[in-house]
Structures are given as C-alpha cells and as structure tokens.
Design an enzyme around this catalytic site. Structure first.
Site, short mmCIF file in Angstrom:
data_model
loop_
_atom_site.label_atom_id
_atom_site.label_comp_id
_atom_site.label_asym_id
_atom_site.label_seq_id
_atom_site.Cartn_x
_atom_site.Cartn_y
_atom_site.Cartn_z
CB CYS A 2 88.57 63.37 49.55
SG CYS A 2 89.21 61.71 49.79
NE ARG A 27 83.72 66.83 49.82
CZ ARG A 27 82.71 66.84 48.97
NH1 ARG A 27 81.63 67.51 49.26
NH2 ARG A 27 82.78 66.19 47.84
CD1 TRP A 75 85.52 58.29 54.84
CD2 TRP A 75 85.71 57.22 52.89
NE1 TRP A 75 84.83 57.11 54.95
CE2 TRP A 75 84.93 56.43 53.76
CE3 TRP A 75 85.97 56.74 51.61
CZ2 TRP A 75 84.39 55.21 53.39
CZ3 TRP A 75 85.43 55.51 51.24
CH2 TRP A 75 84.65 54.76 52.13
CG ASN A 101 86.29 64.61 46.06
OD1 ASN A 101 85.31 65.30 45.81
ND2 ASN A 101 86.16 63.40 46.53
N GLY A 102 88.00 61.91 44.51
CA GLY A 102 87.44 61.03 43.49
C GLY A 102 88.23 59.74 43.42
CD GLU A 482 67.21 58.04 59.31
OE1 GLU A 482 67.61 57.23 58.46
OE2 GLU A 482 67.85 59.07 59.61
CE LYS A 486 70.72 59.77 61.81
NZ LYS A 486 70.39 59.42 60.51
CD GLU A 489 74.30 57.50 60.72
OE1 GLU A 489 75.07 57.55 59.75
OE2 GLU A 489 73.18 58.03 60.71
CG HIS A 505 59.16 34.92 58.26
ND1 HIS A 505 58.48 33.73 58.06
CD2 HIS A 505 58.23 35.89 58.23
CE1 HIS A 505 57.20 33.98 57.90
NE2 HIS A 505 57.01 35.30 58.01
CE LYS A 604 75.42 66.01 56.40
NZ LYS A 604 74.60 64.96 57.01
C1 G6P Z 1 75.94 59.17 53.97
C2 G6P Z 1 75.40 60.04 55.08
C3 G6P Z 1 73.91 59.75 55.27
C4 G6P Z 1 73.17 59.98 53.98
C5 G6P Z 1 73.76 59.15 52.84
C6 G6P Z 1 73.20 59.57 51.50
O1 G6P Z 1 75.94 57.84 54.34
O2 G6P Z 1 76.08 59.80 56.28
O3 G6P Z 1 73.40 60.62 56.27
O4 G6P Z 1 71.83 59.65 54.15
O5 G6P Z 1 75.18 59.35 52.77
O6 G6P Z 1 73.67 60.85 51.22
P1 G6P Z 1 72.89 61.95 50.43
O7 G6P Z 1 73.78 63.14 50.47
O8 G6P Z 1 72.73 61.40 49.03
O9 G6P Z 1 71.58 62.16 51.09
#
Ligand code: G6P
Length: 609
Positions: A2, A27, A75, A101-102, A482, A486, A489, A505, A604
């Site tokens: 948020c 956010r 969110w 927010n929280g 990673e 990517k 997501e 396995h 994010k």
């Molecule tokens: C979210 C973002 C990711 C990020 C993760 C950790 O899931 O979409 O891209 O890696 O949070 O966030 P941070 O801000 O701690 O790197």
C-alpha cells in the site's frame, strides 16, 4: 504494501495526490482512493481497480478546488479488493478520514470493543477500526487524539489522517511502516516514499517510530511520544521528477533492463576508488575479518537469489561458511547466529517486513548486520550496523532487474574485500579481480546487445507453454532461480528452478516431449556436469534452450536452441547470464499481453509478512 500520500498547500490537492499515487502504484494496485477537505466537509472518492479507474471517476465530476487531501493505493490484506474496502476510511460520523499502510494485528479485539459501543463497520479492513477509534478518542486536539489511538494499536502502520474540525491540516504517525514528510515552495507533503513527491519539494524529514507529525500548508510540527514538540533537521531531497519517466520505453521493466550498465557503473564508482575496494559505511580490520565464523545472507525474492549467488562466490573466495536464507523462514526458526557471525540483509526497497524482522532477530543474537540496500533512508538502510547502498536509482517495475544487477556487483566486491583482508588473495590477484569487476558495465552492455534480438525471437517458444523448467548448478543455479521467477511473475507461465543434479529426484517425471527446459551453463566449474543433465532431459524429448558463454558455443549449438553470452570472467559471469533471462521474460510477457510493470497480485515493496 500500500502507498499513502498527503498534501496541504496553496495549490489544488487532487493533481498532486493522483500523480503521487501513480508513482506509488508499485506498492499495490488493486484499488485506490482520495479524501479532500472542503470547508468543514470531507469528500471521498474511491474505486476498485487501477488508478486509471479512479482518475476517470474524478474527471467525470466537478473539479475539486480543495488544497488539502490524502490518498491511498492498496494491496489487499484484510478484505477483498473492492470499493468499500479501499481507503480512505471514514469514522462513524465522518469526523476523520484515514489512509493506512501496514497491518493492525489486534484489530479483531478493537473491532468487537467498538461494536459493543454501537459502531457499525462498513468494510472488512483492519484500518476502519483506526477511523472509529480516532472519533471515540477525540478530545479536540489532533496530536493527543492520534497519540492515544496509536497507543491502542499493535502491528505496523503509517497513517495519514484528515479531521473535519481542522480542514487545513493532516496528522500522521508511523510504526514499522515507512513515511516521509517533504516540504518546498509548493506546499507540505507526506508519503510512503520520496519518489511520489520528487520534483515538488526540496527537503525531506524522516520521522521516527511513534512520532506524531502535524502538517500545515507552510509548517510541519513533530511531536515525540510524550507529546513534546521536537525539532528535526531535514535532508536535501535530491530526486528529480524525471527519475520516474519511462523515457520513451513502453515499459519501466525494459527501461530498467537497459539502464543496468549505468546503474552498475554508478554503484561501483562509490566502492572502487583508485583500484581499491573501500565502502563508505563499512570496513573491517584484518582481525575482525579473521574473527568472522560465518556469514548469513538473508533476503526475499530476487534479493534472495543474489544471496544464493553470494554463497557460492563468497565461500569460494574466502572459505568462510556462508548460509543463505529466505527471511520469512529465517525469522521463525532459531538460527545459531552468534556475535562472531556477520549477517548481510539484501533488499532493494529496504522495507520488506520479513527482512526487517530477520534483521532484528540477528541483532538480538549479537551479530553485526550489514545492510545492502537500494533505497537510502529506508528502514533496513538505517537499522544495520553497516550499510552499502546500491546506486540503481528508483526502480519502478515490480520485477527487479537493475537493483538485482547492482546487488550482484556488490557481492563480488564483498568477496574480494573479505578475501583480501584475510590475506587469501595476492595483490596481483586482487587487482585482476577488481579489473574484472570494473569491466562489468561493458560486459552487461555487450550482453544486452548480443542477446536482445535472440531473446525476443526465442520468447515465441514460451508464449503458448503452460510450464517451463530452469536448471543449473553453482551460480547457474542462482541464475535459474532468478530466471524462473522473472518468467512466472510477469508472464504467468508456471515455472520451476532446479539444481540440475537434483532433477532426477522427482522433477524429471514432469518432462514430456516438448517441455521447455532452460539450461544455464555458464558456471565453468560445472559445465560438463550440467551438460550431462541436459542430455538426460533431451533423452526424454524436452526442448532445451541453453545459455552459455561464447567459449562453449560449439558444444551447446547442437542443442535445440541456444543463447550465447560474451566470454567473461568466472567471477562476473552471473551478471551477464541474467540479462538474456530478463529479456526472455520481458518479451514472453509482452507477447502474452501481460501487464508487465504491474503483474497481478504482486507489489514491489512487501511491507507485510
Ligand atoms: C517483491 C519484489 C521483488 C523483490 C522482493 C524483495 O517480491 O517484487 O522484486 O525481490 O519483493 O524485495 P526487496 O525490496 O527486499 O528487495
């Protein structure tokens, strides 16, 4: 999660609120809303969906001339995304409007207590209790009312509050969630981050937990927990409004992929000076380095994947046992961390709730914490014993790219730094590795040029697929994790990453004729081993896309598809290898018409656990 914003000044509030919410959408973006004051009334407009929905509702109404308002982009945590659950929330008689927010952890008890007093709840949110509590606690003084209310809340919150009796003011407080106050000629602003306000103010105040802030159009007052006015020195706000431009790119993600050479260059320019590694706010003596028993790297999401690479890299260079953990797991187990360990918390935002909690846990155990953070002034950046800032600049696409690359670059520097301190590397070896690190921006640039169009055309292979598997060993395994993240997501294709040797396995039973397997084969130490695993999936008719260095072009070109990255050092190859994977995901999502910068259900900055 948020994002919240507030403005009071001489100008119309709504344009500032809408622009700020647009910049805060990273956010959360499942609903939005604003509240403004006009005379002694509070007007609220809110809507389920993206900010564009709210904007069109506002555009269809008479233009507001209000100069005071608050806004929220959500969110969902408590209550589904809906208009009624979106913020701002009004108190029973409409005296207060709140954005939050929280998470309020004791909201159930507070809610039933309020219900006994006849308060009727309109939404399913935890936030609504705050609005009603404010009204019940109201004593005619904003600061003491907020203070009394905040004392009843447990959990995390950043709050911006309007009160009908003080139509020109906004009152705020925070605990656990971020909040900045910015001032300038245009007025007084409050927000979850400075990005939302950049270009409109030149000073930033960073209130501490528990402080109460009273915003007027030309004045900000801060009060401590004892309600005594305190004076805080502001910092200069250096972000420019152009930092949030797409600069002609269709998506922030592509812009940020292309910015990687510059972002890494900028990060390294603060770390490598005159051919030596020295960090601004982190240094150890030889004795301190020798006393390190173990390194714990703790992070979430992509930052965790940097940590997985970090484990391989740091252990190889230093011999120090290095453990990498997901913060949400680490915080609830009892890791045997002691004062002889160093903990590295990696975070782009510096506000990830699980990473913050992990950090607290480590500190309780007496270990020193090194924060590796992109957002300066964020909670993780301010709470470590030491901090290293990546200089990626604002990253807006939810899927991280440039912050990831900058974090990796710092990990290489840390490995070389520790190893040099421990006397493992000779001066000559040290200089050679530093040279390799310094050539990263060119390596990344060359990789973008070499792989972009291939990644774009190969993305065709994925667009109709439901599943994909990414395999690799060593640092290739981290890249597999990673790359897989990517892809899933942003394109919503189910994808898994496996250590290539682990496939047999269980997961190999999922391989059918035509199953897409992306094989990462750039880690020189294990090339032949991964190649054997590729043969195993090929024997089951998987369709293999291999990624490796030019050196191995001959071996991998016999596979179904390949992407060749330029030859680079074994230390820095993870930085090159990730580029085609970012591009592959981007173009796959583009072809599937996905919302690349704002994938569904994600945010994010993950400020809830
Ligand atoms: C979210 C973002 C990711 C990020 C993760 C950790 O899931 O979409 O891209 O890696 O949070 O966030 P941070 O801000 O701690 O790197």
């Amino acid at each position: 999660m948020c994002g919240i914003i507030g403005y009071t000044g001489n100008n119309k509030a709504v344009p500032y609120l809408l622009e700020g919410l647009g910049r805060l959408e990273y956010r959360g973006y499942d609903s939005t809303g604003i509240a403004t004051t006009q005379g002694n009334s509070i007007n609220i407009t809110k809507a389920k969906g993206r900010l564009s929905v709210l904007k069109s509702i506002i555009a269809s109404k008479k233009q507001s001339t209000s100069t005071v308002g608050i806004g929220h982009t959500r969110w969902a945590t408590h209550g589904e995304p809906s208009t009624v659950n979106s913020h701002p929330h009004l108190s029973r008689n409409g005296l207060f409007a709140v954005v939050h927010n929280g998470i309020i952890e004791n909201y159930k008890e507070l809610k039933s207590d309020l219900q006994k007093d006849g308060y009727v709840f309109r939404s399913d949110t935890d936030t609504e209790v705050i609005a009603h509590l404010l009204e019940r606690n109201y004593d005619g003084d904003l600061v003491s009312t907020v203070s009394k209310t905040a004392k009843m809340l447990t959990g995390a919150y950043a709050l911006c509050i309007l009160c009908r009796d003080f139509p020109e003011k906004i009152v705020c407080t925070r605990l656990g969630s971020p909040l900045v106050v910015c001032t300038g000629d245009e007025g007084t602003f409050v927000s979850s981050d400075t990005l939302a306000i950049s270009g409109h103010a030149d000073k930033v105040f960073r209130p501490k937990a528990g402080e109460i802030i009273l915003l007027a159009k030309d004045k900000v007052s801060f009060f401590n927990k004892a309600l005594k006015e305190i004076f805080i020195t502001p910092e200069k706000l250096t972000l420019k409004s152009t930092d949030t431009d797409k600069e002609g790119y269709e998506h922030y993600m592509l812009k940020e992929i292309m910015e990687q050479p510059e972002a890494v260059r900028s990060t390294l320019s603060h770390i490598i000076k005159n051919g030596r590694i020295s960090f601004d706010s982190f240094s150890l003596t030889k004795q301190e380095a020798e006393a390190i028993r173990g390194i714990y790297i703790v992070a979430c999401g992509s930052a965790y994947h940097v940590g997985v690479s970090g484990k391989y890299i740091i252990e190889k260079l230093t011999g120090i046992p290095t453990h990498t953990d997901i913060a949400s797991e680490f915080r609830y187990r009892n890791p045997p961390v002691s004062k002889n360990d160093l903990c590295i918390i990696i975070s782009q935002s510096g506000e990830t709730a699980d990473s913050i909690a992990a950090m607290k846990k480590v500190k309780e155990k007496g270990a020193k914490v090194l924060s590796l953070v992109n957002v300066e002034g964020s909670t993780i950046s301010l709470s470590g014993d030491y901090v290293i800032h990546t200089k990626a600049g604002p990253e807006i696409a939810v899927a991280t790219t440039k912050a990831y690359s900058c974090q990796l670059a710092v990990i290489y520097c840390l490995g070389v730094y520790f190893s040099s301190l421990l006397g493992i590397l000779s001066e000559k070896e040290q200089s050679r590795l530093i040279e390799e690190i310094l050539s990263l921006p060119e390596t990344i640039e060359a990789t973008i040029v070499a792989t972009r169009s291939k990644a774009e055309s190969l993305s065709e292979l994925f667009t109709e697929k439901e599943h994909a598997y990414f395999i690799g060993r060593g640092t290739d395994y981290a890249a597999a994790m990673e790359g897989s993240l990517k892809l899933k997501e942003i394109s919503y294709i189910h994808s898994e990453a496996y250590g290539a040797g682990e496939l047999k396995h269980g997961t190999i039973s999922l391989i059918e004729p035509g199953t897409m397997v992306v094989a990462l084969m750039s880690d020189e130490n294990v090339f032949t081993k991964t190649y054997s695993n590729v043969r195993e999936v090929k024997a089951r008719s998987a369709r293999v896309l291999a990624v490796s260095t030019k050196k191995h072009e001959h071996e991998i070109s016999s596979l179904d598809h390949c992407i060749i990255i330029p030859d680079c050092s074994s230390l820095t190859v993870p930085s090159a290898e990730i580029i085609p994977l970012q591009l592959l995901s981007y173009f796959t999502a583009l072809k599937r018409s996905c919302d690349i910068d704002k994938p569904r259900n994600l945010a994010k900055s993950v400020t809830v656990e």
